[in-house]
Design a protein around this motif. Structure first.
Motif, PDB file in Angstrom:
ATOM      1  N   THR A  34      -2.927  25.062 -18.856  1.00  0.00           N
ATOM      2  CA  THR A  34      -1.640  25.419 -19.439  1.00  0.00           C
ATOM      3  C   THR A  34      -1.726  25.961 -20.859  1.00  0.00           C
ATOM      4  N   ASP A  35      -2.920  26.106 -21.417  1.00  0.00           N
ATOM      5  CA  ASP A  35      -3.054  26.777 -22.714  1.00  0.00           C
ATOM      6  C   ASP A  35      -4.315  27.621 -22.712  1.00  0.00           C
ATOM      7  N   GLY A  36      -4.346  28.593 -23.603  1.00  0.00           N
ATOM      8  CA  GLY A  36      -5.418  29.571 -23.586  1.00  0.00           C
ATOM      9  C   GLY A  36      -6.784  29.017 -23.911  1.00  0.00           C
ATOM     10  N   ILE A  37      -6.868  28.083 -24.827  1.00  0.00           N
ATOM     11  CA  ILE A  37      -8.175  27.534 -25.215  1.00  0.00           C
ATOM     12  C   ILE A  37      -8.804  26.784 -24.054  1.00  0.00           C
ATOM     13  N   ALA A  38      -8.009  25.916 -23.414  1.00  0.00           N
ATOM     14  CA  ALA A  38      -8.523  25.180 -22.258  1.00  0.00           C
ATOM     15  C   ALA A  38      -8.827  26.128 -21.108  1.00  0.00           C
ATOM     16  N   GLY A  44       1.720  35.196 -22.717  1.00  0.00           N
ATOM     17  CA  GLY A  44       2.327  34.345 -23.739  1.00  0.00           C
ATOM     18  C   GLY A  44       1.892  32.902 -23.642  1.00  0.00           C
ATOM     19  N   LEU A  45       0.663  32.615 -24.061  1.00  0.00           N
ATOM     20  CA  LEU A  45       0.092  31.272 -23.961  1.00  0.00           C
ATOM     21  C   LEU A  45       0.013  30.601 -25.329  1.00  0.00           C
ATOM     22  N   PRO A  46       0.151  29.284 -25.363  1.00  0.00           N
ATOM     23  CA  PRO A  46      -0.121  28.557 -26.610  1.00  0.00           C
ATOM     24  C   PRO A  46      -1.628  28.438 -26.836  1.00  0.00           C
ATOM     25  N   PHE A  69      -7.595  35.954 -25.093  1.00  0.00           N
ATOM     26  CA  PHE A  69      -8.374  35.383 -23.988  1.00  0.00           C
ATOM     27  C   PHE A  69      -9.186  36.472 -23.298  1.00  0.00           C
ATOM     28  N   CYS A  70      -8.514  37.567 -22.937  1.00  0.00           N
ATOM     29  CA  CYS A  70      -9.188  38.668 -22.244  1.00  0.00           C
ATOM     30  C   CYS A  70     -10.276  39.282 -23.122  1.00  0.00           C
ATOM     31  N   ILE A  81      -5.736  29.772 -12.723  1.00  0.00           N
ATOM     32  CA  ILE A  81      -4.411  30.131 -13.219  1.00  0.00           C
ATOM     33  C   ILE A  81      -4.269  29.578 -14.629  1.00  0.00           C
ATOM     34  N   VAL A  82      -3.929  30.450 -15.576  1.00  0.00           N
ATOM     35  CA  VAL A  82      -3.671  30.006 -16.950  1.00  0.00           C
ATOM     36  C   VAL A  82      -2.221  30.359 -17.252  1.00  0.00           C
ATOM     37  N   GLU A  83      -1.360  29.354 -17.170  1.00  0.00           N
ATOM     38  CA  GLU A  83       0.087  29.545 -17.236  1.00  0.00           C
ATOM     39  C   GLU A  83       0.721  28.303 -17.859  1.00  0.00           C
ATOM     40  N   ASP A  84       1.501  28.496 -18.940  1.00  0.00           N
ATOM     41  CA  ASP A  84       2.062  27.338 -19.634  1.00  0.00           C
ATOM     42  C   ASP A  84       3.381  26.848 -19.042  1.00  0.00           C
ATOM     43  N   GLU A  85       3.996  27.631 -18.148  1.00  0.00           N
ATOM     44  CA  GLU A  85       5.203  27.165 -17.469  1.00  0.00           C
ATOM     45  C   GLU A  85       4.786  26.470 -16.171  1.00  0.00           C
ATOM     46  N   ARG A  86       4.843  25.149 -16.184  1.00  0.00           N
ATOM     47  CA  ARG A  86       4.270  24.354 -15.103  1.00  0.00           C
ATOM     48  C   ARG A  86       4.883  24.679 -13.744  1.00  0.00           C
TER      49      ARG A  86
END
Length: 227
Positions: free
Chosen positions: A36-40, A58-60, A67-68, A10-15
């Motif tokens: 929680t961010d796209g790079i990680a 909408g990721l930082p 990413f895709c 899961i890549v999602e910045d809203e915890r």
């Protein structure tokens, strides 16, 4: 103990959203890792080789579209389920064009998320069937490979299943609603534009060898030869 269905990233910045997604997927037997961010998230995808990725647009750091694109550019065809906001239709379509397999629009039920992940994984496994040779194409459902004039063509799981289904029913015309039910597994789903996006992608990848025909006012069919 329930046997794991595999790892979902899961890549999602809203915890709080990520925590609910993790809870429901874990209840269904999936291992879950959250970034929680796209790079990680991209680093985790390359390191952990998940069975599926639930990816917010909408990721930082690195947004979901980039990413895709980064995944597909290196030949990583892990199933991707995009999560989008209501106003992100253009990004959603672009994500599908870049190789995402499906999408959900916020807000959504966590049970719907789990159902979509399961469906994406079933599509990735693919339906049984016989090798189809039509025109310049050879489609093998066992190895899930497509060759055009002997050369491999890289397809997402959903693109492959759509092509294979149409080729298994050469000459039969399907509405978009029928294809959503039989290929995507979404009976009664209203967003038929998704079918058009995937047909467009197949035509772009197969070029003149594409057997897919548009039947005006109805839907799509496959013919026994390319263009």
């Amino acid at each position: 103990m329930t046997e794991s269905r595999g790892l979902v990233l899961i890549v999602e910045d809203e915890r709080h959203i990520a925590d609910v997604q993790r809870l429901y997927l874990a209840r269904e037997g999936f291992g879950v890792h959250v970034e929680t961010d796209g790079i990680a998230g991209l680093a985790a995808a390359r390191r952990m080789h998940p069975v599926a990725i639930v990816l917010d647009i909408g990721l930082p750091g690195l947004d979901g579209i980039a990413f895709c694109r980064a995944l597909r550019d290196v030949g990583d065809w892990t199933p991707v389920l995009l999560v989008t906001a209501r106003g992100e239709e253009a990004d959603r379509i672009l994500g599908l064009e870049l190789g995402a397999d499906d999408y959900l629009t916020k807000p959504f039920s966590p049970r719907e998320l789990v159902a979509r992940v399961k469906t994406v994984l079933r599509r990735a496994a693919g339906p049984p069937g016989q090798t189809e040779s039509v025109g310049r194409l050879n489609v093998d459902p066992i190895s899930r490979t497509v060759r055009c004039d002997g050369e491999p063509v890289e397809l997402t799981a959903t693109e492959f299943n759509l092509l294979a289904y149409l080729l298994q029913h050469v000459g039969q015309v399907f509405t978009r609603e029928q294809l959503l039910a039989r290929v995507w597994g979404y009976p009664g789903y209203r967003d038929t534009r998704m079918v058009d996006v995937f047909v467009s992608q197949l035509r772009a990848k197969l070029g003149e060898a594409s057997p897919i025909r548009t039947v005006r006012g109805v839907g799509y069919s496959a013919t026994a030869s390319g263009r």
